[in-house]
Write a protein that holds these residues in place. Structure first.
Motif, mmCIF file in Angstrom:
data_model
loop_
_atom_site.group_PDB
_atom_site.id
_atom_site.type_symbol
_atom_site.label_atom_id
_atom_site.label_comp_id
_atom_site.label_asym_id
_atom_site.label_seq_id
_atom_site.Cartn_x
_atom_site.Cartn_y
_atom_site.Cartn_z
ATOM 1 N N GLU A 248 -0.951 -7.012 2.179
ATOM 2 C CA GLU A 248 0.659 -7.550 1.345
ATOM 3 C C GLU A 248 2.534 -7.243 2.679
ATOM 4 O OE1 GLU A 248 2.775 -6.886 -2.315
ATOM 5 O OE2 GLU A 248 0.685 -5.687 -1.740
ATOM 6 N N TYR A 249 1.336 -6.693 3.386
ATOM 7 C CA TYR A 249 2.568 -6.185 4.161
ATOM 8 C C TYR A 249 2.442 -5.960 5.254
ATOM 9 C CZ TYR A 249 5.237 -5.370 -0.742
ATOM 10 O OH TYR A 249 5.421 -5.362 -1.412
ATOM 11 N N ASN A 250 3.812 -6.190 6.975
ATOM 12 C CA ASN A 250 2.795 -6.617 8.033
ATOM 13 C C ASN A 250 3.646 -5.137 8.203
ATOM 14 O OD1 ASN A 250 5.927 -7.296 7.944
ATOM 15 N ND2 ASN A 250 5.265 -8.797 9.121
ATOM 16 N N ASP A 251 4.145 -4.289 7.912
ATOM 17 C CA ASP A 251 4.628 -2.726 8.539
ATOM 18 C C ASP A 251 5.665 -1.921 7.271
ATOM 19 O OD1 ASP A 251 5.732 -1.700 10.346
ATOM 20 O OD2 ASP A 251 7.462 -2.745 11.062
ATOM 21 N N VAL A 252 5.487 -0.736 7.872
ATOM 22 C CA VAL A 252 5.808 0.465 7.292
ATOM 23 C C VAL A 252 7.489 0.458 7.116
ATOM 24 C CG1 VAL A 252 3.468 1.272 6.915
ATOM 25 C CG2 VAL A 252 4.942 1.762 8.671
ATOM 26 N N THR A 253 8.127 0.894 6.348
ATOM 27 C CA THR A 253 9.740 1.301 6.920
ATOM 28 C C THR A 253 9.889 2.423 7.108
ATOM 29 O OG1 THR A 253 9.477 1.897 3.992
ATOM 30 C CG2 THR A 253 10.059 -0.176 5.009
ATOM 31 N N TYR A 254 10.993 3.003 7.683
ATOM 32 C CA TYR A 254 11.237 4.295 8.217
ATOM 33 C C TYR A 254 11.266 5.246 6.923
ATOM 34 C CZ TYR A 254 10.797 5.296 13.421
ATOM 35 O OH TYR A 254 10.797 5.301 14.768
ATOM 36 N N TYR A 255 12.254 6.237 7.224
ATOM 37 C CA TYR A 255 12.515 7.397 5.476
ATOM 38 C C TYR A 255 14.246 7.597 6.697
ATOM 39 C CZ TYR A 255 14.323 11.220 3.272
ATOM 40 O OH TYR A 255 14.732 12.240 2.198
ATOM 41 N N CYS A 256 15.216 7.703 6.277
ATOM 42 C CA CYS A 256 16.024 8.467 6.740
ATOM 43 C C CYS A 256 16.670 9.202 5.751
ATOM 44 C CB CYS A 256 17.531 7.318 6.780
ATOM 45 S SG CYS A 256 18.496 7.816 7.696
ATOM 46 N N GLU A 257 17.588 10.363 6.070
ATOM 47 C CA GLU A 257 17.715 11.468 4.887
ATOM 48 C C GLU A 257 18.737 10.937 4.363
ATOM 49 O OE1 GLU A 257 17.343 15.003 2.698
ATOM 50 O OE2 GLU A 257 16.158 13.972 4.168
ATOM 51 N N VAL A 258 19.788 10.705 5.130
ATOM 52 C CA VAL A 258 21.285 10.170 4.805
ATOM 53 C C VAL A 258 20.776 9.279 3.702
ATOM 54 C CG1 VAL A 258 23.227 9.096 5.708
ATOM 55 C CG2 VAL A 258 21.807 10.320 6.489
ATOM 56 N N ARG A 259 20.334 8.534 4.013
ATOM 57 C CA ARG A 259 19.853 7.145 2.744
ATOM 58 C C ARG A 259 18.931 7.577 1.820
ATOM 59 N NH1 ARG A 259 21.426 1.511 6.705
ATOM 60 N NH2 ARG A 259 23.090 2.091 7.004
ATOM 61 N N TRP A 260 19.042 7.907 1.187
ATOM 62 C CA TRP A 260 18.607 8.718 0.047
ATOM 63 C C TRP A 260 17.475 7.424 -0.337
ATOM 64 C CZ3 TRP A 260 22.904 9.912 -0.883
ATOM 65 C CH2 TRP A 260 24.188 9.021 -1.931
ATOM 66 N N MET A 261 17.700 6.355 -1.031
ATOM 67 C CA MET A 261 16.989 5.763 -1.946
ATOM 68 C C MET A 261 16.077 5.166 -1.158
ATOM 69 S SD MET A 261 19.822 3.381 -3.801
ATOM 70 C CE MET A 261 18.762 2.414 -4.962
ATOM 71 N N SER A 262 15.695 5.264 0.220
ATOM 72 C CA SER A 262 14.908 4.697 1.414
ATOM 73 C C SER A 262 13.474 5.570 0.760
ATOM 74 C CB SER A 262 15.589 4.858 3.149
ATOM 75 O OG SER A 262 15.331 6.481 3.458
ATOM 76 N N LYS A 263 13.567 6.369 0.033
ATOM 77 C CA LYS A 263 12.420 7.772 0.477
ATOM 78 C C LYS A 263 11.913 7.122 -0.538
ATOM 79 C CE LYS A 263 12.811 11.927 -0.680
ATOM 80 N NZ LYS A 263 13.622 13.838 -1.215
ATOM 81 N N ALA A 264 12.070 6.355 -1.656
ATOM 82 C CA ALA A 264 11.036 5.474 -2.749
ATOM 83 C C ALA A 264 11.177 4.266 -2.158
ATOM 84 C CB ALA A 264 11.852 5.888 -4.350
ATOM 85 N N LYS A 265 11.391 3.618 -1.696
ATOM 86 C CA LYS A 265 10.449 2.236 -1.036
ATOM 87 C C LYS A 265 10.046 2.745 0.192
ATOM 88 C CE LYS A 265 15.270 0.142 -1.426
ATOM 89 N NZ LYS A 265 16.747 -0.312 -0.840
ATOM 90 N N MET A 266 10.101 3.525 0.916
ATOM 91 C CA MET A 266 9.313 3.867 2.311
ATOM 92 C C MET A 266 7.562 4.128 1.210
ATOM 93 S SD MET A 266 7.486 7.115 3.529
ATOM 94 C CE MET A 266 8.620 8.396 3.414
ATOM 95 N N LEU A 267 7.916 5.682 0.132
ATOM 96 C CA LEU A 267 6.646 6.111 -0.809
ATOM 97 C C LEU A 267 5.738 4.971 -1.642
ATOM 98 C CD1 LEU A 267 7.892 8.761 -1.950
ATOM 99 C CD2 LEU A 267 6.073 9.043 -0.427
ATOM 100 N N LYS A 268 6.800 3.558 -1.916
ATOM 101 C CA LYS A 268 6.460 2.587 -2.131
ATOM 102 C C LYS A 268 5.443 1.595 -1.534
ATOM 103 C CE LYS A 268 7.385 -1.096 -5.383
ATOM 104 N NZ LYS A 268 7.824 -1.672 -6.538
ATOM 105 N N ARG A 269 5.925 1.842 -0.265
ATOM 106 C CA ARG A 269 4.943 0.765 0.963
ATOM 107 C C ARG A 269 3.761 1.427 0.982
ATOM 108 N NH1 ARG A 269 6.885 -2.785 3.929
ATOM 109 N NH2 ARG A 269 8.465 -3.944 2.618
ATOM 110 N N ILE A 270 3.926 2.677 1.519
ATOM 111 C CA ILE A 270 3.014 3.091 2.173
ATOM 112 C C ILE A 270 2.168 3.506 1.253
ATOM 113 C CG2 ILE A 270 2.211 5.820 2.315
ATOM 114 C CD1 ILE A 270 3.398 4.620 4.654
ATOM 115 N N TYR A 271 1.896 3.502 -0.258
ATOM 116 C CA TYR A 271 0.947 3.494 -1.601
ATOM 117 C C TYR A 271 0.579 2.236 -0.920
ATOM 118 C CZ TYR A 271 -0.681 2.917 -5.946
ATOM 119 O OH TYR A 271 -1.748 3.100 -6.958
#
Length: 413
Positions: A248-271
């Motif tokens: 469904e996706y062709n890549d995984v996303t990085y997680y940046c501590e400063v941009r805290w909303m990236s955590k949920a996006k990264m975890l969702k993509r991994i799931y």
């Protein structure tokens, strides 16, 4: 006919500004603009030669760009003059301070202002972005704020509220920015007894999110992402692998501590790519048994709920009572989820309910801790709950439960 020509001219000028803006943001020299125009003409001659004349009208010469920059500087001065005139009519105002570091390691102090005039017209603007090239102490921040106030001719006497990002150099009643402001209240004609000091509601929500103690799960996921993305070969092989199996996706996303909303996006993509990533890590002789552990599934869904709350708090045009209502509603949800987890019910965590051997007691404890964090951190907002009724139910308010300075200022944190 004249309308068409004017539209074409406007589009040409707009295209020139767009290219100039892109190159300026990328810190490219002016000389590259002429090279880009040559490339555009070559491409146009191949794809749409009938429009080559229009592309030739796009002006990207160095002299034109410099002239436009000077024009924009003049416009900026006009904007400052307009804002200064509007601020002169403020009956009261509040400021918000946010200090961060840019890519060049220069600290930048963002100063926002929100004021109201006699007609109850609310003005909210970014007042200044001040670079702090040396130290970032409380005195430096106070001096920069005072410098900006002086340049706009804004008196301190009308200041009734300060919202901060919670940085150590800002908060504090003694040696920090707030302490200096309190000490100089008489000199600056600031009504310190009526001064409202609050910690940014979005920053506090992010700090509450960090209280979740499932670090062992998060560390495994971040380590996996870094193993894939930090090595060029692994990254290329993963993208090729996902493309071959039509994922469904062709890549995984990085997680940046400063941009805290990236955590949920990264975890969702991994799931959503958990099976594909598990197969890829097996190929690399690094099997991940954690991808079948329901603990990180719980983390995925909980961070998703926190992101939803964060997006609600970021919506524009909300008053402080609206933001506080979002927080109270989320705290009620946390208590409900905690109670359900204690009774072995994961109804509101749909993905988690599909697994067996769920650690309900541990998840209930995490939700309890998160709920306590929300209660403790937002105590300053809770203490002002009666004042917020001015905005929620203005017809039921009087001067006793709504101070006059709040009636003159529609506070938005």
């Amino acid at each position: 006919m004249f309308h068409k020509q004017r539209t074409q001219l406007n589009n040409v000028v707009k295209a020139s500004f767009i290219v100039s803006s892109k190159l300026a943001k990328a810190l490219k020299p002016f000389a590259e603009r002429e090279f880009i125009k040559e490339c555009m003409l070559e491409v146009c001659g191949v794809l749409c030669p009938e429009k080559k004349n229009e592309f030739e009208k796009i002006t990207l010469s160095r002299r034109t760009v410099v002239r436009r920059i000077e024009m924009m500087a003049t416009m900026a001065n006009d904007i400052k003059t307009t804002l200064t005139d509007r601020m002169a009519g403020f009956e009261s105002f509040s400021i918000a301070l946010d200090e961060s570091t840019d890519l060049s390691d220069t600290a930048q102090l963002a100063i926002f202002i929100r004021g109201i005039d006699k007609e109850f017209t609310v003005t909210e603007e970014l007042l200044a972005l001040q670079p702090l090239k040396a130290t970032t102490t409380e005195k430096d921040i106070f001096n920069e704020v005072q410098k900006v106030f002086t340049s706009f001719g804004q008196p301190w006497s009308k200041l009734i509220g300060v919202c901060t990002d919670g940085a150590p150099s800002v908060v504090g009643l003694r040696k920090r920015f707030i302490g200096i402001l309190t000490e100089k209240a008489t000199e600056l004609s600031v009504q310190k007894d009526d001064l409202i000091v609050l910690h940014c509601i979005i920053h506090q929500q992010n700090l509450c999110s960090k209280s979740i103690r499932l670090h062992n799960v998060m560390n495994v996921v971040v380590k996996t992402i870094n193993f894939i993305r930090s090595r060029g070969l692994n990254h290329r092989q993963l993208k090729t692998f996902l493309d071959e199996i039509s994922a469904e996706y062709n890549d995984v996303t990085y997680y940046c501590e400063v941009r805290w909303m990236s955590k949920a996006k990264m975890l969702k993509r991994i799931y959503e790519l958990r099976n594909e990533i598990a197969d890829f890590m097996k190929i690399k002789d690094k099997p991940l048994s954690e991808l079948s552990d329901p603990k990180w599934i719980f983390l995925v869904e909980l961070t998703g709920y926190l992101n939803d709350l964060n997006l609600k708090l970021q919506k524009q045009g909300q008053l402080v009572n609206d933001l506080y209502s979002h927080l109270k509603a989320f705290q009620i949800k946390l208590r409900l989820w905690e109670s359900q987890m204690q009774s072995g019910n994961s109804y509101h965590f749909n993905t988690l309910s599909a697994y067996e051997n769920i650690a309900y007691a541990q998840y209930a404890e995490e939700l309890k801790l998160l709920s306590e964090q929300f209660s403790n951190r937002f105590s300053d907002f809770k203490n002002m709950k009666e004042c917020f009724n001015l905005f929620a139910t203005p017809s039921k308010c009087n001067e006793q439960n709504a101070p006059i300075h709040l009636q003159m200022e529609l506070i938005e944190i």
